[in-house]
Write an enzyme that holds these catalytic residues in place. Structure first.
Site, PDB file in Angstrom:
ATOM      1  N   HIS A  91      26.468  -1.863  16.078  1.00 46.60           N
ATOM      2  CA  HIS A  91      25.920  -2.269  14.782  1.00 46.60           C
ATOM      3  C   HIS A  91      24.416  -2.520  14.937  1.00 46.60           C
ATOM      4  O   HIS A  91      23.916  -2.715  16.032  1.00 46.60           O
ATOM      5  CB  HIS A  91      26.596  -3.551  14.303  1.00 46.60           C
ATOM      6  CG  HIS A  91      27.977  -3.345  13.776  1.00 46.60           C
ATOM      7  ND1 HIS A  91      28.471  -4.050  12.704  1.00 46.60           N
ATOM      8  CD2 HIS A  91      28.980  -2.511  14.153  1.00 46.60           C
ATOM      9  CE1 HIS A  91      29.704  -3.676  12.450  1.00 46.60           C
ATOM     10  NE2 HIS A  91      30.044  -2.742  13.328  1.00 46.60           N
ATOM     11  N   THR A 102      19.765  -0.205   7.409  1.00 43.18           N
ATOM     12  CA  THR A 102      18.418  -0.603   7.013  1.00 43.18           C
ATOM     13  C   THR A 102      17.436   0.559   7.045  1.00 43.18           C
ATOM     14  O   THR A 102      16.535   0.642   6.195  1.00 43.18           O
ATOM     15  CB  THR A 102      17.922  -1.745   7.923  1.00 43.18           C
ATOM     16  OG1 THR A 102      18.820  -2.851   7.811  1.00 43.18           O
ATOM     17  CG2 THR A 102      16.536  -2.206   7.523  1.00 43.18           C
ATOM     18  N   ASP A 108      32.839  -1.803   5.068  1.00 40.48           N
ATOM     19  CA  ASP A 108      32.134  -2.433   6.174  1.00 40.48           C
ATOM     20  C   ASP A 108      31.928  -3.936   5.975  1.00 40.48           C
ATOM     21  O   ASP A 108      31.679  -4.400   4.858  1.00 40.48           O
ATOM     22  CB  ASP A 108      30.763  -1.743   6.319  1.00 40.48           C
ATOM     23  CG  ASP A 108      30.093  -2.040   7.642  1.00 40.48           C
ATOM     24  OD1 ASP A 108      30.796  -2.206   8.645  1.00 40.48           O
ATOM     25  OD2 ASP A 108      28.846  -2.083   7.671  1.00 40.48           O
ATOM     26  N   ASN A 145      26.330   2.583  13.758  1.00 46.48           N
ATOM     27  CA  ASN A 145      26.152   2.123  12.382  1.00 46.48           C
ATOM     28  C   ASN A 145      24.675   1.989  12.035  1.00 46.48           C
ATOM     29  O   ASN A 145      23.914   1.356  12.779  1.00 46.48           O
ATOM     30  CB  ASN A 145      26.812   0.753  12.197  1.00 46.48           C
ATOM     31  CG  ASN A 145      28.314   0.822  12.083  1.00 46.48           C
ATOM     32  OD1 ASN A 145      28.934   1.785  12.521  1.00 46.48           O
ATOM     33  ND2 ASN A 145      28.898  -0.198  11.489  1.00 46.48           N
TER      34      ASN A 145
END
Length: 287
Positions: A211, A236, A84, A233
């Protein structure tokens, strides 16, 4: 079971008007937690290793990739490996030998013309080596410690006509689009531009990727999947879960020194988080 390819998982999800979840992993505990969660809900997953995670591993891709491959093969659900946010050509060229079936090549910080040139070169190399390539147009903010882009900043949103042209000129297999999410968000209050997503879905002939999904509320994620996002995606959110659980474990046992205790707590928390995220995406209405 054998490794799947990212292209297979994304294509299958898109054919059912759904999305596959791609989760960024840093440690072995992340890898184990993601696969355990996927097995719990019987959903496929993509394990993502970012260029920043490779830098954390002293620049060595193979050890973390080998761990992910071994864990995936020992699992009971389809798992693919994705490299990534790669900017380094040298790192890109290591992907095929380490079990990765796909790469996200990140030149979104460049001008449109430079992005096209760099991404075309990356896509040509990737395809000649059997890799599926994702790129980004319209910069999703929050990377590398930078804050989110202002909604009116140049490149803060992906323009549909330009996106169609970009895909034609580069030959990429999927496109990450900027529609209001941001990387590294620790709050879940991002508001997506669903009108723009609909226009992008109509204009772009390849799967679309979201994202920065850690900062997107569940209802917004489900609506985005229904609107045409085929790959979600998340990174965090896993770090928040692991760090919080480890901090709580150490606070509860300040004299403890065995890392297995706090790492187990972190792994359980990541598993629980991923179960919730996979369930959210799977529950998205059919678009």
């Amino acid at each position: 079971m054998p490794l799947c390819t990212t292209g297979e998982l994304v294509a299958d999800a898109a054919s059912h008007h759904g999305a596959v979840v791609a989760l960024n992993v840093i440690t072995l505990e992340h890898i184990e937690a993601v696969i355990a969660a996927a097995e719990h809900v019987n959903e496929p997953v993509i394990l993502q290793v970012s260029e920043n995670a490779v830098k954390f591993r002293a620049g060595r891709l193979h050890p973390v990739a080998a761990a992910a491959v071994a864990a995936a093969r020992a699992g009971t659900v389809p798992v693919a490996l994705h490299l990534d946010h790669v900017k380094s050509g040298e790192l890109l060229r290591q992907a095929a030998d380490c079990g990765f079936s796909s790469v996200m090549f990140d030149a979104a910080h460049l001008s449109y013309e430079e992005n096209v040139t760099a991404t075309r070169t990356a896509a040509d190399w990737a395809h000649s080596n059997g890799l599926w390539l994702e790129a980004e147009l319209g910069e999703v903010g929050g990377k590398d410690g930078n804050g989110p882009l202002d909604a009116h900043a140049p490149g803060a949103r992906t323009e549909p006509g330009e996106a169609r042209r970009f895909v034609e000129e580069t030959g990429v297999d999927a496109l990450a689009v900027a529609i209001g999410s941001s990387h590294a968000m620790t709050t879940r209050d991002a508001a997506l531009d669903h009108t723009l997503l609909a226009a992008l879905h109509d204009a772009v002939p390849v799967p679309l990727v979201l994202h920065g999904s850690s900062g997107v509320p569940d209802a917004e994620i489900r609506r985005a999947v229904a609107g045409g996002i085929s790959k979600v995606n998340i990174g965090t959110a896993l770090s928040i879960a692991m760090t919080g659980a480890i901090r709580a474990q150490l606070d509860a046992d300040p004299r403890g020194v065995d890392p297995r205790h706090y790492l187990a707590a972190g792994r359980r928390a990541v598993t629980d988080t991923v179960v919730q995220l996979l369930t959210t995406v799977a529950a998205a209405p059919v678009g």
